[in-house]
Design a protein around this motif. Structure first.
Motif, PDB file in Angstrom:
ATOM      1  N   TYR A   1       0.873  -1.274  -0.229  1.00 11.79           N
ATOM      2  CA  TYR A   1       0.217   0.067   0.019  1.00 11.79           C
ATOM      3  C   TYR A   1       0.923   1.248  -0.001  1.00 11.79           C
ATOM      4  N   PRO A   2       1.097   1.845  -1.120  1.00  8.15           N
ATOM      5  CA  PRO A   2       1.978   2.966  -1.366  1.00  8.15           C
ATOM      6  C   PRO A   2       1.115   4.164  -0.771  1.00  8.15           C
ATOM      7  N   ARG A   3       2.126   5.245  -0.094  1.00  5.04           N
ATOM      8  CA  ARG A   3       1.292   6.332   0.403  1.00  5.04           C
ATOM      9  C   ARG A   3       1.239   7.524  -0.581  1.00  5.04           C
ATOM     10  N   ASP A   4       1.735   7.392  -1.934  1.00  2.90           N
ATOM     11  CA  ASP A   4       1.643   8.669  -2.803  1.00  2.90           C
ATOM     12  C   ASP A   4       0.747   8.011  -3.675  1.00  2.90           C
ATOM     13  N   SER A   5      -0.113   7.209  -3.748  1.00  3.96           N
ATOM     14  CA  SER A   5      -1.163   6.751  -4.901  1.00  3.96           C
ATOM     15  C   SER A   5      -2.573   7.538  -4.552  1.00  3.96           C
ATOM     16  N   PRO A   6      -2.847   7.896  -5.590  1.00  2.00           N
ATOM     17  CA  PRO A   6      -4.134   8.930  -5.912  1.00  2.00           C
ATOM     18  C   PRO A   6      -5.185   7.976  -5.483  1.00  2.00           C
ATOM     19  N   PHE A   7      -6.541   8.770  -5.240  1.00  2.00           N
ATOM     20  CA  PHE A   7      -7.703   8.331  -4.562  1.00  2.00           C
ATOM     21  C   PHE A   7      -8.635   7.993  -5.521  1.00  2.00           C
ATOM     22  N   GLU A   8      -8.394   7.331  -6.687  1.00  2.00           N
ATOM     23  CA  GLU A   8      -9.498   7.191  -7.976  1.00  2.00           C
ATOM     24  C   GLU A   8      -9.919   5.655  -7.778  1.00  2.00           C
ATOM     25  N   LEU A   9     -11.118   5.348  -8.034  1.00  2.00           N
ATOM     26  CA  LEU A   9     -11.686   4.047  -7.660  1.00  2.00           C
ATOM     27  C   LEU A   9     -11.726   3.415  -8.949  1.00  2.00           C
ATOM     28  N   GLU A  10     -11.002   2.244  -8.879  1.00  2.61           N
ATOM     29  CA  GLU A  10     -11.125   1.518 -10.094  1.00  2.61           C
ATOM     30  C   GLU A  10     -11.741  -0.002  -9.835  1.00  2.61           C
ATOM     31  N   ALA A  11     -12.427  -0.965 -10.773  1.00  2.56           N
ATOM     32  CA  ALA A  11     -12.947  -1.798 -10.528  1.00  2.56           C
ATOM     33  C   ALA A  11     -12.764  -2.951 -11.817  1.00  2.56           C
ATOM     34  N   PHE A  12     -12.247  -3.941 -11.355  1.00  4.60           N
ATOM     35  CA  PHE A  12     -12.247  -5.231 -12.291  1.00  4.60           C
ATOM     36  C   PHE A  12     -12.907  -6.682 -12.063  1.00  4.60           C
ATOM     37  N   SER A  13     -13.418  -6.871 -12.949  1.00  3.99           N
ATOM     38  CA  SER A  13     -14.161  -8.355 -12.770  1.00  3.99           C
ATOM     39  C   SER A  13     -14.044  -9.378 -13.955  1.00  3.99           C
ATOM     40  N   ASP A  14     -14.078 -10.630 -13.591  1.00  4.01           N
ATOM     41  CA  ASP A  14     -13.968 -11.537 -14.607  1.00  4.01           C
ATOM     42  C   ASP A  14     -14.607 -12.986 -13.929  1.00  4.01           C
ATOM     43  N   ASN A  15     -14.663 -13.812 -14.655  1.00  3.11           N
ATOM     44  CA  ASN A  15     -15.441 -15.102 -14.482  1.00  3.11           C
ATOM     45  C   ASN A  15     -15.042 -16.402 -14.831  1.00  3.11           C
ATOM     46  N   ASP A  16     -15.278 -17.460 -14.477  1.00  4.72           N
ATOM     47  CA  ASP A  16     -14.882 -18.945 -15.078  1.00  4.72           C
ATOM     48  C   ASP A  16     -15.974 -19.516 -15.620  1.00  4.72           C
ATOM     49  N   TYR A  17     -16.493 -19.367 -16.831  1.00  2.96           N
ATOM     50  CA  TYR A  17     -17.649 -19.981 -17.207  1.00  2.96           C
ATOM     51  C   TYR A  17     -17.710 -21.459 -17.186  1.00  2.96           C
ATOM     52  N   GLY A  18     -18.680 -21.930 -16.241  1.00  4.22           N
ATOM     53  CA  GLY A  18     -18.879 -23.177 -16.065  1.00  4.22           C
ATOM     54  C   GLY A  18     -17.685 -24.072 -15.351  1.00  4.22           C
ATOM     55  N   GLY A  19     -16.902 -23.315 -14.553  1.00  6.70           N
ATOM     56  CA  GLY A  19     -15.695 -23.916 -13.935  1.00  6.70           C
ATOM     57  C   GLY A  19     -15.863 -24.984 -12.837  1.00  6.70           C
ATOM     58  N   ALA A  20     -17.031 -24.946 -12.250  1.00  9.83           N
ATOM     59  CA  ALA A  20     -17.163 -25.965 -11.172  1.00  9.83           C
ATOM     60  C   ALA A  20     -17.594 -27.165 -11.596  1.00  9.83           C
ATOM     61  N   SER A  21     -16.613 -28.215 -11.460  1.00  2.28           N
ATOM     62  CA  SER A  21     -16.888 -29.403 -12.126  1.00  2.28           C
ATOM     63  C   SER A  21     -18.375 -30.305 -11.306  1.00  2.28           C
TER      64      SER A  21
END
Length: 130
Positions: A54-74
């Motif tokens: 966690y760096p101190r000089d990082s800006p305060f901009e909210l970013e989000a990422f998402s992904d999925n694994d299609y049908g991954g649970a056997s």
């Protein structure tokens, strides 16, 4: 052993999925589950400096990422959704869970993952003061 690994997921979120997958079988563990837990510990032994920063000089901009694994649970063919939210370069939230529905396509699974991520972003936005 699972409790120790769950404690480590606070600073090492990338092991969360593997640890939670092993935790599901705590009631009736088999030798293969014990081997999987030991494999996680061996991985952590060889990666001692890989953790969140966690760096101190990082800006305060909210970013989000998402992904999925299609049908991954056997077992039930449900997709797995994952996402993370950053405030600048600081990871502030992450999640990885099975979707509650069985998606018929990768597109539907991606929409569900994006909707979950948007819900998390809206919650973070409403909780933080202006």
């Amino acid at each position: 052993m699972i409790g120790s690994l769950m404690y480590l997921t606070a600073s090492r979120p990338y092991i969360m999925f593997a640890v939670c997958a092993c935790a599901r079988f705590q009631v009736t563990p088999k030798a293969s589950h014990l081997n999987a837990v030991k494999r996680i510990f061996r991985y952590l032994k060889h990666q001692p400096k890989l953790r969140l920063w966690y760096p101190r000089d990082s800006p305060f901009e909210l970013e989000a990422f998402s992904d999925n694994d299609y049908g991954g649970a056997s077992l039930d063919r449900k997709s797995t959704t994952g996402g993370c939210q950053f405030l600048g370069r600081r990871l502030i939230s992450w999640q990885c869970k099975k979707q509650t529905i069985v998606a018929n396509s990768t597109t539907k699974a991606e929409y569900v993952a994006a909707a979950n991520c948007c819900g998390q972003v809206l919650w973070i936005h409403n909780v933080t003061p202006p």
